[in-house]
Design an enzyme around this catalytic site. Structure first.
Site, PDB file in Angstrom:
ATOM      1  N   SER B  65     -11.268   7.589  -1.385  1.00 40.01           N
ATOM      2  CA  SER B  65     -10.532   6.430  -1.921  1.00 40.01           C
ATOM      3  C   SER B  65      -9.219   6.232  -1.146  1.00 40.01           C
ATOM      4  O   SER B  65      -9.281   5.885   0.025  1.00 40.01           O
ATOM      5  CB  SER B  65     -10.315   6.450  -3.434  1.00 40.01           C
ATOM      6  OG  SER B  65     -11.565   6.243  -4.094  1.00 40.01           O
ATOM      7  N   HIS B  70       5.200   3.762  -1.318  1.00 46.15           N
ATOM      8  CA  HIS B  70       6.131   2.667  -1.045  1.00 46.15           C
ATOM      9  C   HIS B  70       7.523   3.206  -1.358  1.00 46.15           C
ATOM     10  O   HIS B  70       7.725   3.748  -2.445  1.00 46.15           O
ATOM     11  CB  HIS B  70       5.834   1.462  -1.938  1.00 46.15           C
ATOM     12  CG  HIS B  70       4.417   0.991  -1.860  1.00 46.15           C
ATOM     13  ND1 HIS B  70       3.940   0.291  -0.780  1.00 46.15           N
ATOM     14  CD2 HIS B  70       3.363   1.140  -2.700  1.00 46.15           C
ATOM     15  CE1 HIS B  70       2.655   0.014  -0.978  1.00 46.15           C
ATOM     16  NE2 HIS B  70       2.280   0.522  -2.130  1.00 46.15           N
ATOM     17  N   CYS B  85     -12.265   9.574  -5.769  1.00 48.49           N
ATOM     18  CA  CYS B  85     -13.523   9.502  -6.489  1.00 48.49           C
ATOM     19  C   CYS B  85     -14.271  10.821  -6.359  1.00 48.49           C
ATOM     20  O   CYS B  85     -14.114  11.534  -5.365  1.00 48.49           O
ATOM     21  CB  CYS B  85     -14.378   8.370  -5.942  1.00 48.49           C
ATOM     22  SG  CYS B  85     -13.669   6.772  -6.380  1.00 48.49           S
TER      23      CYS B  85
END
Lengths: 133, 133
Positions: B65, B70, B85
């Site tokens: 995944s 940020h 996952c």
């Protein structure tokens, strides 16, 4: 210049999506960029990966954070996230665009409010599914 | 071959991180790749963006995944996500690695369990902060 750390993050699982829509990284990339732009976000770059025998991932880097999708075509499943910082872009607009093009049968979503201290979990506003298809 | 849609997604906001650690996209990219590999995930590609006058985004595309960060260096703030996952890779290992290198003063995190129907929100297991720095 300083920016607000306030951000909204919608995590959405969709089910019952047609195989071909989920197994096409190129088409998904086009839709994800459109979803971001529809929400008013600025797309800076994109990574897309087509898996074999099936499955796709698209990660869109936004000025305002990111938009992602991971698909399991054989299960009709995709996990979509849109996280946008600041007040101007609403991530719900982007995920609703993806609902409109993927046309899932079922949707489960959470909205996280971030960058404010303790993270808040809220109900996401997802468009009503068009059940006549 | 079919894959399980089960996945775990840790969303973590960290505060009180030194400016220089958050304003270096290249260093963050190195740390994020290391975080992913430490958790046993497979890194397929990376997007990194250094913003001006400050701030950085790194998006790591994994076989399992994604991992994202940020940063708002002027606020000492970063928002980190790791979604993996399957059962084999625990995203908490990756976010804990990032805590160990960023050394934040405060951490707020949620764990989403996805791909199972209704999304579950659980407490994330984040390593204890080393307050002697």
């Amino acid at each position: 210049m300083e920016y607000s750390t306030f951000g909204r993050h919608v995590a959405m699982d969709v089910w019952g999506v047609k195989y071909d829509r989920l197994n096409n990284a190129e088409w998904l990339q086009t839709q994800m960029v459109q979803a971001a732009e529809t929400s008013g976000a600025t797309v800076l770059s994109v990574q897309a990966k087509q898996f074999k025998p099936q499955g796709a991932t698209v990660l869109v880097l936004l000025s305002e954070s990111h938009l992602s999708i991971h698909t399991y075509p054989e299960k009709g499943f995709a996990a979509i996230d849109c996280y946008t910082c600041g007040e101007t872009v609403d991530p719900q607009t982007a995920v609703n665009y993806m609902v409109s093009v993927l046309q899932p049968e079922r949707v489960y979503a959470k909205k996280l409010v971030r960058g404010i201290g303790e993270m808040k979990v809220e109900k996401a506003q997802i468009r009503e599914l068009n059940l006549v298809r």
